[in-house]
Write an enzyme that holds these catalytic residues in place. Structure first.
Site, PDB file in Angstrom:
ATOM      1  N   HIS A   1       0.855  -1.187   0.000  1.00 59.22           N
ATOM      2  CA  HIS A   1       0.000   0.000   0.000  1.00 59.22           C
ATOM      3  C   HIS A   1       0.892   1.238   0.000  1.00 59.22           C
ATOM      4  O   HIS A   1       1.776   1.365   0.854  1.00 59.22           O
ATOM      5  CB  HIS A   1      -0.882  -0.001   1.259  1.00 59.22           C
ATOM      6  CG  HIS A   1      -2.062   0.910   1.195  1.00 59.22           C
ATOM      7  ND1 HIS A   1      -1.946   2.293   1.168  1.00 59.22           N
ATOM      8  CD2 HIS A   1      -3.393   0.653   1.158  1.00 59.22           C
ATOM      9  CE1 HIS A   1      -3.163   2.821   1.127  1.00 59.22           C
ATOM     10  NE2 HIS A   1      -4.048   1.856   1.120  1.00 59.22           N
TER      11      HIS A   1
ATOM     12  N   HIS B   1      -3.466   3.086  11.532  1.00 55.30           N
ATOM     13  CA  HIS B   1      -2.282   3.931  11.538  1.00 55.30           C
ATOM     14  C   HIS B   1      -2.125   4.659  12.871  1.00 55.30           C
ATOM     15  O   HIS B   1      -3.109   5.116  13.449  1.00 55.30           O
ATOM     16  CB  HIS B   1      -2.424   4.967  10.404  1.00 55.30           C
ATOM     17  CG  HIS B   1      -1.166   5.686  10.057  1.00 55.30           C
ATOM     18  ND1 HIS B   1      -1.162   6.921   9.450  1.00 55.30           N
ATOM     19  CD2 HIS B   1       0.123   5.347  10.228  1.00 55.30           C
ATOM     20  CE1 HIS B   1       0.082   7.303   9.253  1.00 55.30           C
ATOM     21  NE2 HIS B   1       0.883   6.368   9.726  1.00 55.30           N
TER      22      HIS B   1
ATOM     23  N   HIS C   1      -6.050   5.408  14.204  1.00 55.63           N
ATOM     24  CA  HIS C   1      -7.214   5.696  13.371  1.00 55.63           C
ATOM     25  C   HIS C   1      -7.159   4.808  12.140  1.00 55.63           C
ATOM     26  O   HIS C   1      -6.167   4.138  11.878  1.00 55.63           O
ATOM     27  CB  HIS C   1      -7.265   7.175  12.975  1.00 55.63           C
ATOM     28  CG  HIS C   1      -6.011   7.678  12.333  1.00 55.63           C
ATOM     29  ND1 HIS C   1      -4.888   8.030  13.051  1.00 55.63           N
ATOM     30  CD2 HIS C   1      -5.680   7.874  11.037  1.00 55.63           C
ATOM     31  CE1 HIS C   1      -3.933   8.438  12.238  1.00 55.63           C
ATOM     32  NE2 HIS C   1      -4.385   8.340  10.996  1.00 55.63           N
TER      33      HIS C   1
ATOM     34  N   GLU D   1      -3.097  14.926  11.838  1.00 47.73           N
ATOM     35  CA  GLU D   1      -3.872  14.837  10.606  1.00 47.73           C
ATOM     36  C   GLU D   1      -5.257  15.475  10.801  1.00 47.73           C
ATOM     37  O   GLU D   1      -6.089  14.951  11.542  1.00 47.73           O
ATOM     38  CB  GLU D   1      -4.036  13.380  10.179  1.00 47.73           C
ATOM     39  CG  GLU D   1      -2.715  12.649   9.966  1.00 47.73           C
ATOM     40  CD  GLU D   1      -2.913  11.199   9.562  1.00 47.73           C
ATOM     41  OE1 GLU D   1      -4.060  10.823   9.226  1.00 47.73           O
ATOM     42  OE2 GLU D   1      -1.935  10.438   9.583  1.00 47.73           O
TER      43      GLU D   1
ATOM     44  N   HIS E   1      -7.002  13.600  13.885  1.00 50.80           N
ATOM     45  CA  HIS E   1      -6.331  12.459  14.497  1.00 50.80           C
ATOM     46  C   HIS E   1      -4.961  12.946  14.931  1.00 50.80           C
ATOM     47  O   HIS E   1      -4.082  13.227  14.109  1.00 50.80           O
ATOM     48  CB  HIS E   1      -6.233  11.298  13.505  1.00 50.80           C
ATOM     49  CG  HIS E   1      -7.577  10.826  13.033  1.00 50.80           C
ATOM     50  ND1 HIS E   1      -7.864  10.539  11.717  1.00 50.80           N
ATOM     51  CD2 HIS E   1      -8.741  10.627  13.713  1.00 50.80           C
ATOM     52  CE1 HIS E   1      -9.124  10.162  11.607  1.00 50.80           C
ATOM     53  NE2 HIS E   1      -9.682  10.211  12.816  1.00 50.80           N
TER      54      HIS E   1
END
Length: 443
Positions: A291, A334, A370, A340, A364
């Site tokens: 990813h 994460h 999250h 963020e 976050h």
């Protein structure tokens, strides 16, 4: 020239030269600051970096105007602009995941400055370090007034309603799914034609720049040619008591003058406002496995003194093809050393279709976990891994920062938009662990 006939110049960070066609040859030839400018204009330089900054980083623009900007009365404090702040001690730190429902539009006539509300931030403009995240909630144009930000650059993200922004360098028409950057010190006026809402990222450290592409090569992500700066446009208008608002060290001041500040007939330089259409972002994301990190969606960045670490990144999650094998496609779970702040311009964010709404936001904080909600996880874990177009009809974005962001009282409590049940979207995640069978020990 009407708003539907605006002219722009393309290219990010270019050395532009522009003259209002009503005054041909208004730019002096041969020197920036001649003894006498054409048409009896005044020469004025706007410096966005130190004089001695390296050439590749140096930003400044020469303005040729009817009156110099110094022609105003003294500045005095403004009390009514009290919804922005740099006081990050209003609330105790809160590491919880935060979700804001769509920020409410005001009743009555509220202009852009009066409708600015600080949600969170860090640092202090006096030290030229930090940032602030605001939302604007307005319904009316600014009238005979303008503002400029002494503290840093504004990156404006409209979510509802078109903005008609008049700047000293010219005019910009900015619609939802476009962004606009107004550099530090540039005077501008915002007009709206109805209820308007959006987000503002303010940086104190420096200016926004395009991210380095590294192995991507010469092309991709946000291309320089798609950034548009205005062509020169001026108004020679006498106005009794024109109001100039200054955001200075986190507080607001005003000065009065007897004329419009938008009297720049010609200009040249590389410090100028600009806009960008997010639909022009060239997404790069096809992986054989694993990813890619969300940094591949960075549009603009304001770098810190530490290589590769940003004071603020502006990142988007646009409609795109997902072509990946052997991997979980949505954003992975994460914990991050960055903060963020996410917003949604329109549509449904694919990782939280029933949570984040257009005009709302999430935060976050550093090292707070999250990721996709339970519904998204189950669907993505069992879907067929074939090329699929995702985020159609959606535009989400993120302000990411290496600084810890503190919430203001307005953002945490007063706006009454935080959702205390946000954490519940992860509570139904099931345990799927199936350990191998353990045989009977031999005697």
């Amino acid at each position: 020239m009407g708003w539907d006939e605006l002219q722009y110049q393309s290219g990010f960070g270019n050395e532009f030269a522009s003259t209002d066609p009503r005054c041909p040859d208004a730019l002096p030839e041969g020197q920036n600051n001649p003894q006498k400018c054409p048409y009896g204009l005044y020469a004025e330089q706007l410096s966005g970096t130190a004089f001695t900054a390296p050439r590749e980083h140096n930003q400044r623009t020469w303005l040729y105007r009817i009156r110099p900007s110094v022609c105003h009365e003294p500045f005095t404090p403004v009390k009514e602009c009290n919804k922005t702040t740099i006081d990050w001690e209003q609330e105790a730190p809160d590491p919880n995941q935060m979700l804001w429902r769509p920020f409410a539009l005001p009743d009555g006539e509220v202009d852009f400055v009066s409708g600015l509300h600080t949600v969170c931030g860090a640092g202090h403009p006096r030290e030229r370090h930090g940032l602030a995240v605001h939302v604007y909630l307005c319904t009316a144009p600014m009238g005979d007034s303008c503002l400029y930000n002494s503290d840093g650059d504004f990156l404006i993200v409209p979510q509802q309603g078109e903005l008609r922004i008049t700047t000293e360098m010219g005019r910009l028409r900015v619609r939802p799914n476009e962004i606009c950057v107004v550099p530090q010190g540039v005077r501008f006026h915002v007009a709206v034609s109805g209820p308007s809402r959006g987000y503002v990222l303010e940086v104190y450290d420096g200016h926004f720049q395009l991210p380095y592409l590294g192995p991507i090569g010469a092309n991709g992500l946000a291309n320089p040619r798609d950034f548009l700066s205005p062509c020169a446009w001026y108004e020679d208008r006498d106005v009794a008591g024109y109001r100039v608002l200054s955001k200075y060290q986190g507080r607001w001041f005003e000065a009065r003058q007897d004329h419009s500040p938008f009297d720049v007939v010609a200009w040249h330089g590389n410090l100028a406002p600009y806009k960008y259409d997010l639909a022009k972002f060239m997404v790069i994301n096809a992986t054989a496995f694993d990813h890619a990190d969300p940094s591949i969606f960075t549009v603009l960045t304001c770098q810190s003194t530490q290589p590769g670490v940003a004071i603020a990144d502006f990142v988007i999650f646009p409609p795109r093809w997902a072509v990946q094998e052997h991997t979980f496609r949505p954003p992975y779970y994460h914990r991050n050393c960055m903060s963020e702040f996410m917003g949604l311009i329109y549509g449904n964010y694919e990782a939280k279709e029933e949570g984040l709404q257009p005009g709302g936001a999430t935060l976050h904080s550093m090292m707070t976990p999250h990721g996709p909600d339970a519904k998204c996880f189950e669907a993505a874990s069992n879907s067929e891994l074939k090329p699929v177009h995702i985020a159609g009809g959606t535009q989400a974005f993120m302000f990411e920062s290496s600084l810890g962001l503190a919430m203001t009282s307005w953002g945490h409590r007063t706006c009454m938009k935080t959702n205390p049940d946000y954490y519940k979207c992860w509570q139904t995640l099931k345990k799927h662990f199936t350990p191998p069978a353990i045989g009977t020990p031999e005697e």
